[in-house]
Write an enzyme that holds these catalytic residues in place. Structure first.
Site, PDB file in Angstrom:
ATOM      1  N   SER A 228       0.809  -1.209   0.000  1.00 51.86           N
ATOM      2  CA  SER A 228       0.000   0.000   0.000  1.00 51.86           C
ATOM      3  C   SER A 228       0.847   1.266   0.000  1.00 51.86           C
ATOM      4  O   SER A 228       1.529   1.560  -0.973  1.00 51.86           O
ATOM      5  CB  SER A 228      -0.955  -0.053   1.201  1.00 51.86           C
TER       6      SER A 228
ATOM      7  N   ASP B 223      10.515   4.790 -10.122  1.00 51.65           N
ATOM      8  CA  ASP B 223      10.174   5.344 -11.439  1.00 51.65           C
ATOM      9  C   ASP B 223      10.918   6.642 -11.719  1.00 51.65           C
ATOM     10  O   ASP B 223      11.263   6.935 -12.871  1.00 51.65           O
ATOM     11  CB  ASP B 223       8.664   5.598 -11.527  1.00 51.65           C
TER      12      ASP B 223
ATOM     13  N   LYS C 171      -0.861  -4.173  -3.521  1.00 55.88           N
ATOM     14  CA  LYS C 171      -2.137  -3.503  -3.231  1.00 55.88           C
ATOM     15  C   LYS C 171      -2.118  -2.122  -3.880  1.00 55.88           C
ATOM     16  O   LYS C 171      -1.483  -1.205  -3.384  1.00 55.88           O
ATOM     17  CB  LYS C 171      -2.364  -3.378  -1.727  1.00 55.88           C
TER      18      LYS C 171
END
Length: 854
Positions: free
Chosen positions: A411, A422, A436
């Site tokens: 999460s 990224d 999740k």
């Protein structure tokens, strides 16, 4: 082997969204709930943050309070209001249509064993419980009013049969109204993270994210059937009283902990701040338990633990982020500033988010923003689309970052890992995360209840959804335990991640990103009983990685090279050699100890589809509780090349039974293997049907579309009623009959009687000392064979008292087992003792020594 009852440490969220219902909402990331997963030690809500299902009052009081809490909202208003919220705010509009919503509710109730379904006609659902059957018709024109009407009809039906006998699953821990059962089934039919919170659960949820709670400040778990301290929290009543790790809590006030469930013990430990509690503590090496009295108080919990790791070029800042509560970003910032104030330069940062279940979305964004000056952090997409962007930082934390993850990293922690990965600001080391990729918010209801609802998906800066996939590490380090058997070498609680949860979002989409990413990978060995002093391989790897960067580029690190692509190229040789060394040691151990070929034959994209795995099991089957399930399988390599690192697994869904996984290793071209997977069904039939999943894994990762699901309906056996009595006999060295004295040898005579009309097969009794080194007990179980109805048998267990005795009584635990018992019967008892040897009147007059009594 030390066995811990484990559960994932959960932090929880609080969002004030209005006094009643449909006010404005704010998106938050709610912690994941791995089913039965739990690789890290349990945090007991009695002493630290609560899991949602615990409460301050004893269970009997909670049952009385539930009706009162629900009274603030009638069943009709509860159902109508929640349906309105769901259809206006749920992330997927196509999943909450009137017809689909009700049909999924019925399916969820059947899965939970509350009802049985049949289909007498098209669009007609027959619902059966006990001896009554009712029916519902759901046409394509099914309206909202019909949905509310049928939900209430179903609620009243469940209320009528709340205490019906049979296999229907009992409501755990507390009585719930039929309306609550229907609402929770409706939410479970949507996804695994939406649910209705009662007042106790909502309170616990608020406390979790506020980072404070009432308690003693100690993390506990179950070890050898006794409550045991995992760690005391700093500046807490427990730490001030000298409570230490691995202290065994033998009693709470007058409640013995042996054989008592963890949840029940939690109720005895919790209480209002200012109230007192007595703990009986036994430490390794102590002759006897000692009693400490603690005063409960508000505990403030830091979610970040940090330290510096010295290296030749400077310090690496290590920060373990336990969860994301209201001060996580501030705590991390303070730790970084404190490290910057030291004389030694900082060479890198390690963010350890292993087993971090999540928490507040805004804190995840702020943590990522500490290391970013621009660019996207996360995008949430629900009924609307929003993006969080990095802002120019007042502080400069321009260091290489390594992030540690594992299967319970979930999460909010996945948001941080995804954002920094990224944006090229971090390398991720460890195992794939939980997966999740959804966001929940909380709608406050009257009666201090709340609705937690999934309102959005989130995406990493590159627009990638990690739902059911997780964050793929750049360097995948997969542990293998050095266990005696080829069973669960990759971990006992695997295959409990998001993709395996019922009704998780996007289950229909292929989950091949893990294999497509092709991270650098190695398997490494860990001891079966891992201790804190054992090597932490991922942490050592990250330290070595950052040290190599500092060695190559100096300190401070050049800003123009502050990107992960450069770090990967710069450390490529080091990483490859390190992975080869780890892998080689693992392959050699498996070959020597398990006669298993785990060498890498070179993976290809076609390997998964060339593995044929079949399991011949009916959709539903019956078997006697406590017995061993046998699942035959066939495994074949359809390709013309060998496929390596294959394993098969059998996992229980929605239960604490865990997973059984067996490593197969290498399959030659065209090779076929046949065998069976075994699984002990150590669960009571009253718990309901057990859903099982058989599957195939390749290189430690489950192969999509190879799973076979089936139900095991457990048949309850008639259990014998065995009672026990204990007395002291064969005393040698004491002067008083029936009292254990210093240095006295004796035997405990255990009388067992079968009071039922059922034969008890293979009965055994095992005694354990609960009084420290004052008394030694023969550790062997005594086998008594079969016991016929009415039969009495006797077990004699040798004991020896120490030369020094402190207590006036010795406490013991007894475990009685038979083939009919799914789990042992556990009782505790005590026998009188005397701290000082006393002489009888005859001894005083005659001067004679000790005597025996048989």
């Amino acid at each position: 082997m030390q066995q811990w009852k484990q559960a994932t440490f959960r932090t929880v969220l609080y969002a004030a969204v209005g006094v009643v219902l449909l006010t404005s909402t704010q998106a938050w990331v709610v912690p994941s709930q791995p089913q039965g997963s739990a690789k890290d030690a349990l945090t007991a809500s009695a002493a630290t943050r609560s899991s949602p299902r615990t409460a301050a009052r004893p269970r009997t009081d909670r049952r009385r309070s539930d009706a009162k809490n629900t009274a603030g909202l009638s069943d009709s208003l509860l159902v109508d209001s929640i349906l309105t919220i769901i259809q206006n705010y749920y992330v997927d509009e196509d999943r909450v249509g009137n017809k689909k919503l009700f049909e999924e509710t019925l399916k969820a109730l059947e899965i939970q064993d509350f009802i049985r379904l049949s289909f007498p006609a098209n669009d007609t659902w027959a619902v059966t419980k006990a001896s009554e059957t009712i029916s519902f018709r759901t046409s394509d024109t099914y309206t909202f009013d019909e949905l509310v009407r049928d939900s209430l009809k179903l609620s009243r039906f469940l209320d009528r049969h709340a205490d019906a006998p049979g296999k229907e699953k009992k409501v755990a821990d507390k009585d719930k109204s039929g309306a609550r059962q229907v609402v929770n089934a409706m939410l479970a039919g949507l996804d695994p993270h939406s649910n209705l919170l009662d007042s106790e659960e909502y309170r616990d949820l608020r406390q979790g994210t506020e980072g404070s709670f009432g308690g003693l400040g100690v993390v506990v778990g179950m070890q050898d059937d006794v409550l045991t301290v995992v760690k005391p929290l700093p500046k807490s009543p427990a730490s001030r009283a000298g409570v230490a790790k691995l202290d065994r809590i033998m009693a709470i006030d007058d409640k013995n902990t042996f054989g008592t469930t963890l949840d029940d013990l939690i109720q005895y430990m919790r209480g209002d701040p200012g109230t007192k509690v007595r703990l009986s503590l036994l430490r390794e090496g102590d002759i006897a338990p000692r009693t400490v009295t603690l005063t409960r108080e508000i505990i403030q919990v830091d979610s970040v633990e940090s330290r510096v790791i010295p290296t030749a070029k400077g310090n690496i800042v290590y920060a373990f982020i336990d969860s994301f509560s209201s001060r996580t970003a501030a705590e991390l910032r303070e730790a970084l500033l404190k490290a910057q104030a030291k004389k030694e330069p900082i060479t890198g940062v390690i963010l350890d988010m292993r087993s971090n279940p999540g928490g507040l979305l805004d804190q995840a964004v702020k943590v990522a923003d500490l290391f970013l000056d621009e660019g996207k952090i996360v995008t949430t997409q629900g009924r609307t689309r929003e993006s969080d962007m990095a802002k120019k930082n007042l502080f400069h934390f321009d260091y290489p970052i390594a992030i540690l993850t594992n299967g319970d990293t979930a999460s909010a922690s996945e948001i941080v890992a995804g954002a920094l990965k990224d944006q090229g600001r971090a390398v991720v080391i460890g195992e794939p995360s939980f997966g999740k990729g959804s966001v929940q918010t909380v709608f406050e209801l009257p009666g201090e209840q709340a609705l937690k609802l999934t309102i959005a998906r989130y995406y990493t800066p590159k627009g990638i959804s990690i739902q059911n996939i997780g964050i793929m590490p750049d360097i995948w380090l997969q542990p293998i335990q050095k266990t005696k058997l080829n069973l669960n070498l990759l971990g006992e609680y695997r295959y409990k991640s998001e993709r395996f949860l019922d009704h998780s979002l996007d289950q229909e989409k292929p989950k091949t990103v893990a294999n497509a990413a092709r991270p650098q990978k190695a398997f490494y060995l860990i001891p079966e009983n891992k201790k804190e002093s054992d090597n932490d391989v991922p942490l050592q790897f990250a330290t070595k990685y950052l040290t190599e960067l500092a060695k190559r580029d100096g300190v401070p690190f050049p800003t123009e090279r502050l990107r992960a692509t450069y770090w990967k190229a710069s450390t490529d040789a080091l990483v490859k050699k390190s992975l080869v060394d780890l892998d080689k040691a693992t392959v050699e151990w498996l070959a020597k100890d398990k006669k298993l070929n785990w060498s890498d034959a070179g993976e290809s994209a076609d390997d998964d589809r060339n593995l044929q795995f079949t399991v011949q099991m009916p959709k539903r089957m019956q078997m006697v509780e406590g017995k061993t399930l046998d699942v035959p399988y066939t495994l074949k390599n359809l390709s013309k090349k060998p496929i390596s690192r294959v394993s098969i697994y059998l996992s229980a869904i929605q239960s604490s039974l865990g997973t059984n996984e067996v490593l197969i290793g290498r399959l030659e071209p065209g090779q076929t293997l046949q065998g069976s997977m075994k699984f002990e069904m150590k669960v009571n039939a009253k718990e309901g049907s057990v859903r099982m999943r058989a599957g195939l894994a390749h290189s430690g990762w489950p192969v999509p579309s190879r799973e076979k699901e089936f139900y095991v309906e457990l048949q309850e056996t008639k259990k014998p009623d065995i009672t026990m009595n204990m007395s002291l006999v064969s005393e040698d060295g004491g002067s008083q009959v029936g009292i254990l004295e210093p240095s006295e040898n004796a035997k405990i005579r255990v009388y067992l009687r079968n009071n039922s009309n059922v034969v008890a097969h293979k009965v055994s009794v095992h005694l354990v000392s609960l009084s420290g080194k004052q008394i030694g007990v023969d550790a062997k179980a005594v086998a008594l064979g079969d016991m016929k109805p009415g039969e009495t048998k006797v077990a004699l267990v040798p004991v020896h008292a120490a030369a020094s005795i402190i207590s006036d009584e010795f406490k013991f635990g007894a475990l009685v087992e038979s083939d009919e018992y799914v789990l042992p019967n556990k009782v505790h008892f005590s026998l009188p003792s005397s701290p000082k040897a006393r002489m009888s009147k005859t001894d005083v007059l005659t001067g004679t020594g000790s005597w025996k009594e048989n």
